[in-house]
Design a protein around this motif. Structure first.
Motif, PDB file in Angstrom:
ATOM      1  N   LEU A 151      -8.426   7.590   5.930  1.00 13.11           N
ATOM      2  CA  LEU A 151      -9.010   6.242   5.809  1.00 13.11           C
ATOM      3  C   LEU A 151     -10.349   6.282   5.084  1.00 13.11           C
ATOM      4  CD1 LEU A 151      -8.229   4.862   9.376  1.00 13.11           C
ATOM      5  CD2 LEU A 151      -7.085   4.273   7.245  1.00 13.11           C
ATOM      6  N   SER A 195      -9.563   5.691   1.676  1.00  7.55           N
ATOM      7  CA  SER A 195      -8.923   4.440   1.258  1.00  7.55           C
ATOM      8  C   SER A 195      -9.869   3.265   1.475  1.00  7.55           C
ATOM      9  CB  SER A 195      -7.591   4.235   1.986  1.00  7.55           C
ATOM     10  OG  SER A 195      -7.767   4.391   3.370  1.00  7.55           O
ATOM     11  N   ASN A 204      -2.625   9.568  -0.579  1.00  9.37           N
ATOM     12  CA  ASN A 204      -3.370   8.856   0.446  1.00  9.37           C
ATOM     13  C   ASN A 204      -2.533   7.766   1.116  1.00  9.37           C
ATOM     14  OD1 ASN A 204      -5.764   6.426   0.792  1.00  9.37           O
ATOM     15  ND2 ASN A 204      -6.111   8.448   1.690  1.00  9.37           N
ATOM     16  N   LYS A 205      -1.757   7.033   0.324  1.00  8.01           N
ATOM     17  CA  LYS A 205      -1.109   5.819   0.832  1.00  8.01           C
ATOM     18  C   LYS A 205       0.363   6.011   1.224  1.00  8.01           C
ATOM     19  CE  LYS A 205      -4.244   2.537   0.358  1.00  8.01           C
ATOM     20  NZ  LYS A 205      -4.752   1.774   1.501  1.00  8.01           N
ATOM     21  N   ARG A 214      -8.183   2.354  14.484  1.00  9.63           N
ATOM     22  CA  ARG A 214      -6.890   2.827  13.974  1.00  9.63           C
ATOM     23  C   ARG A 214      -6.615   4.253  14.483  1.00  9.63           C
ATOM     24  NH1 ARG A 214      -2.474   1.999  12.828  1.00  9.63           N
ATOM     25  NH2 ARG A 214      -1.347   2.646  10.973  1.00  9.63           N
ATOM     26  N   ALA A 235     -11.688   2.212   4.145  1.00 10.91           N
ATOM     27  CA  ALA A 235     -11.715   1.423   5.374  1.00 10.91           C
ATOM     28  C   ALA A 235     -13.138   1.407   5.944  1.00 10.91           C
ATOM     29  CB  ALA A 235     -10.755   2.028   6.386  1.00 10.91           C
ATOM     30  N   SER A 252      -8.908   9.936  11.208  1.00 10.75           N
ATOM     31  CA  SER A 252      -9.335   8.866  10.293  1.00 10.75           C
ATOM     32  C   SER A 252      -9.693   9.388   8.899  1.00 10.75           C
ATOM     33  CB  SER A 252     -10.499   8.075  10.896  1.00 10.75           C
ATOM     34  OG  SER A 252     -11.530   8.936  11.268  1.00 10.75           O
ATOM     35  N   ASN A 289      -2.302   6.021   7.484  1.00 11.65           N
ATOM     36  CA  ASN A 289      -2.228   5.030   6.398  1.00 11.65           C
ATOM     37  C   ASN A 289      -0.836   4.428   6.250  1.00 11.65           C
ATOM     38  OD1 ASN A 289      -4.600   4.264   5.179  1.00 11.65           O
ATOM     39  ND2 ASN A 289      -4.761   6.102   3.921  1.00 11.65           N
ATOM     40  N   GLN A 290      -0.029   4.525   7.331  1.00 12.27           N
ATOM     41  CA  GLN A 290       1.327   3.983   7.351  1.00 12.27           C
ATOM     42  C   GLN A 290       2.151   4.382   6.122  1.00 12.27           C
ATOM     43  OE1 GLN A 290      -0.701   0.361   8.031  1.00 12.27           O
ATOM     44  NE2 GLN A 290       0.691  -0.175   9.700  1.00 12.27           N
TER      45      GLN A 290
END
Lengths: 407, 238
Positions: free
Chosen positions: B112, B115, B86-87, B125, B117, B109, B162-163
Motif C-alpha cells: 500500500l 500504491s 503492485n496491483k 486494511r 494509500a 501494508s 491490494n486485492q
C-alpha cells in the motif's frame, strides 16, 4: 509513494542501526560545526578590524609636515614646521573636504590631587571630534571661542579619567598639565584600540592655540605637527587628495619641480588593506573547514553504499510488492538527506557553542551571522543529495530477481 | 486473451554462462483462466521457478509472449511492471520474505506504501487482513517473534492487501511442518474458492499439489503433463 510513509521507512532504516547512523552524522556534525565556528572567528576578526577602522573616522587624510634637509641630512616627516593652523583653515574651504582638524601634540605629565599620569596631549579644534567621529560622554567639548582665546580647558579620554579620578566626576574639576591648571570641560566616549594597537582613550584634548602658545611653545609660531582632513564621501577621496596637494603647494609657494614639504596620507586606504587581509584570512578559515564538510559527505556516501549492499534483499522485496525504481531512489536519498540535515543541525549548535566558548575563554570576538548557518544548512542538504545519489541509484537499478535471491 | 489471467506463447528463457548458453525454458505455452488453482511440479532444474519469476514479472523471457489479463507484459516498461506487481499479483515465497524490522502490520501494508494509500487506510486494511488470517492480536509483532506458519500467514495477508487477481506461491510450505502446511493450503484453497482468486503454486510435494484443481508438470524446461492433480488420498495418508 507518499512523503509521510517514506519518512517512516527512512526512520525505520536509520533507527535499526543507531551507532552507524550516529557515526555518519558525526562526520557532518564536525564538518558543519567547523565551518560555523571558523566563519564566526573569521568574521569576529573582520568585525574587530572594521570597528577599529570606523573608530578612526571615515574617509580620512593625515597631512604631515615635511622633514628638514640640512647639509644632506634629512629628518623624518613632521620635523619641519611647514604646516600651520592657517593651512588647516584654508582646507575647510575646499568643496571636497568636509572637516579639518589641525593637531599639535606632545606628551605631558598630568596631575590631579594625589594621582599623576603621563599621556599624549593633542592641541586641536572642535572639528577634531567630527573628523574622528568621536562624542563627548559627559560635559561639553570646548568651542571655537576657546580656540581663539587659547583658554586652559581640556577634554579627557576614558583611560586618563580611570587613572586620575577614582570614582569622582571629572567634569568641572581642575587638573594640572605641566604644572598649569586646566579646567576639565568634558569626557570623551570610549574609542578602544586603534589598528596599530594603541589605546586611543589614553589622551587629552586641548585647544590648538593653547597647546601652541602655553603648553609646547614652539619657536615657530602657529605651526602644527599634522592636520587631519575628512573628505565629503568615499567617492570624493581621490579628488580630495588632489585638492589638498594643490592647495598646500600653492600656499607654500612651491614651484613645479620642487618636492612637497608635506605628505598627504590616505588613512582609509591603509585601513582597507588591513580589512582585506582579514577578509582573506576569514575566507581561508572557511575553506579549510569546508574540507571537513566534504569529508563528512564522503562518509555519508560510504555508509549508504554499505547500507544498499546490506539491504539488497529488502530492496528486492520492496520491488516485488510494487516499488518503482523512483520509490527506491527516493527512499535512500531521503535517508542520506535526513542524516546530513540532522547532522548539520547538531553541527550548527556545536559550532555556535564552540564560538561562545572561544569568546568566553580566549576573549576573541566572534560574529555568528544567520547566513553562515543558512549556508551550511543548504550545503549539508546538497551534500546529502549529491553523495546519496550514487548509492540510491545503485539500489534503484537492482534487478528484482537478483535482489530477491541475494543472500 | 480476455478471461485468461495468464497466457504464455512460446516462452523461451536461456542463461548465458561461461560454459555457454544454457536453455531453461523451451517454449512454454500455458493458459490459466480466472479462478483456476494450478500446481506446478517438477524436479530441480526443470525451470519451474524461472517460469514463476517470469509470471511474477520479476524476470523477463528471452523470447515469446506473456499476457496478464490480456495485457502483453513484454512491451511494458519498468514502472508499468511495478504497477502490475503492485496491483494484480500477490507473492507468497518459501522463505516468507518479510522485512525483519517492520511489524506484522507494517509488513502487510508494504504494497500500500507504493500504491499511494493514506496511513490510516494502510493501518485499517492491514489489520483487517491480519484478522482474516487469524493474527489480529499479532499486528505489532516483529517477524522473528512469530512461528513459521504465522509468518507465512502474514506474507499471505501482504499478498492480498491490494486485492490482486493472481497469487503466485513459490513453494509456500517448503519451510513448514506438515500440519502447518495443511493450514496454509486450507487458507489458499479458501481464497481460491470463496474469493475466486487465481492461484499458481510451485511445489515438490504431491500432497500439497493435491489441493490444486489442475497439475502442470515440468521436465527440462518443457511441460510434460497438464491435467488432473494427484488424488486427495495421498494427503489423507500423510
Amino acid at each position: 509513494m507518499m512523503f509521510f510513509s517514506m519518512q517512516r521507512q527512512a526512520w525505520h532504516a536509520m533507527s535499526a542501526n543507531r551507532l552507524r547512523t550516529f557515526l555518519t552524522m558525526l562526520g557532518m556534525m564536525i564538518g558543519v560545526g567547523a565551518v560555523v565556528l571558523m566563519l564566526a572567528i573569521g568574521q569576529g576578526a573582520q568585525y574587530m578590524v572594521e570597528q577599529s577602522i570606523s573608530s578612526m573616522g571615515s574617509n580620512l587624510f593625515m597631512i604631515l609636515s615635511g622633514g628638514t634637509t640640512s647639509g644632506g641630512v634629512r629628518t623624518s616627516t613632521g620635523a619641519a614646521p611647514t604646516l600651520t593652523a592657517e593651512d588647516a583653515q584654508a582646507m575647510t574651504d575646499l568643496p571636497s573636504i568636509a572637516a579639518v582638524a589641525p593637531m599639535a601634540s606632545g606628551s605631558a605629565q598630568i596631575i590631579y590631587g594625589a594621582n599623576n599620569w603621563a599621556t599624549q596631549v593633542y592641541g586641536t579644534t572642535p572639528s577634531f571630534l567630527i573628523v574622528r567621529d568621536w562624542n563627548v560622554s559627559s560635559g561639553y567639548p570646548f568651542t571655537d571661542s576657546d580656540v581663539r582665546s587659547a583658554t586652559r580647558v581640556a577634554l579627557l579620554g576614558q583611560t586618563v579619567v580611570a587613572n586620575l579620578f577614582n570614582d569622582e566626576d571629572p567634569v568641572g574639576k581642575t587638573i594640572r598639565i605641566r604644572n598649569s591648571p586646566y579646567l576639565v570641560v568634558g569626557v570623551l566616549d570610549i574609542k578602544g584600540q586603534s589598528l596599530d594597537g594603541r589605546d586611543q582613550d589614553d589622551t587629552i584634548l586641548v585647544p590648538v592655540t593653547t597647546a601652541q602658545r602655553k603648553l609646547f611653545g614652539s619657536q615657530f609660531r602657529g605651526s602644527v605637527r599634522m592636520i587631519m582632513a575628512q573628505a565629503t564621501s568615499a567617492q570624493a577621496m581621490n579628488k580630495a587628495e588632489r585638492d589638498l596637494n594643490d592647495l598646500l603647494r600653492q600656499r607654500h609657494h612651491l614651484s613645479e619641480n620642487t618636492e612637497s614639504d608635506f605628505t598627504v596620507r590616505n588613512l582609509t586606504a591603509l585601513a582597507e588593506a588591513t580589512a582585506q587581509t582579514t577578509r582573506i584570512m576569514s575566507m581561508m578559515l572557511g575553506a579549510i573547514a569546508s574540507i571537513s564538510l566534504l569529508v563528512g559527505g564522503i562518509g555519508i556516501m560510504n555508509i549508504m553504499l554499505v547500507s544498499v549492499t546490506e539491504r539488497t534483499r529488502e530492496i528486492g522485496i520492496r520491488i516485488a510488492v510494487g516499488a518503482r525504481a523512483l520509490d527506491i531512489l527516493l527512499q535512500f536519498l531521503l535517508e542520506a538527506v535526513i542524516i546530513s540535515i540532522v547532522g548539520c543541525l547538531v553541527g550548527a549548535i556545536l559550532g555556535v557553542g564552540g564560538a561562545w566558548l572561544v569568546n568566553k575563554l580566549m576573549d576573541t570576538p566572534v560574529v555568528i551571522t544567520a547566513w553562515s548557518i543558512v549556508m551550511s544548512f543548504l550545503v549539508a542538504a546538497a551534500i546529502g543529495i549529491f553523495f546519496g545519489f550514487y548509492p540510491a541509484r545503485k539500489a534503484a537499478n537492482l534487478k528484482p530477481i537478483d535482489a530477491l535471491r541475494y543472500q | 486473451m480476455p478471461g485468461h489471467v495468464i497466457h504464455t506463447e512460446h516462452l523461451f528463457k536461456q542463461y548465458e554462462t561461461a560454459a555457454g548458453i544454457s536453455p531453461v525454458l523451451k517454449g512454454i505455452n500455458l493458459t490459466v483462466a480466472r479462478g483456476e488453482f494450478v500446481a506446478i511440479m517438477g524436479p530441480s532444474g526443470s525451470g519451474k521457478s524461472t517460469f514463476m519469476n517470469i509470471l511474477g514479472c520479476l524476470d523477463t523471457a528471452t523470447s515469446g509472449h506473456y499476457y496478464v489479463n490480456g495485457q502483453d507484459v513484454t512491451v511494458l516498461d519498468r514502472n508499468q511492471l511495478a504497477h502490475l506487481r503492485n496491483k494484480f499479483i500477490g507473492f507468497v515465497f518459501q522463505g516468507y520474505n518479510l522485512l525483519p524490522r517492520l511489524s506484522a502490520r507494517d509488513n502487510v501494508s508494504l504494497p500500500l506504501v507504493y500504491s499511494g494509500a493514506s496511513v490510516p487506510e494502510m493501518r485499517t486494511r492491514a489489520q483487517e487482513l491480519l484478522e482474516k488470517m487469524g493474527l489480529g492480536q499479532f499486528s505489532d509483532f516483529l517477524p522473528n517473534q512469530m512461528s513459521g506458519g504465522q509468518q507465512q500467514r502474514v506474507a499471505i495477508a501482504r499478498a492480498l492487501v491490494n486485492q490482486p487477481s493472481l497469487i503466485l506461491a513459490d513453494e509456500p510450505t517448503g519451510n513448514l511442518d506438515t500440519a502447518t502446511s495443511y493450514e496454509i493450503m486450507d487458507i489458499l484453497t479458501k481464497l481460491n474458492e470463496s474469493d475466486s482468486i487465481t492461484i499458481v503454486l510451485v511445489t515438490h510435494e504431491p500432497d500439497i499439489a493435491s489441493y490444486a484443481k489442475r497439475l502442470v508438470r515440468f521436465v527440462d524446461g518443457q511441460i510434460v503433463y497438464d491435467g488432473a492433480p494427484p488424488p486427495r488420498k495421498a494427503r489423507e495418508a500423510a
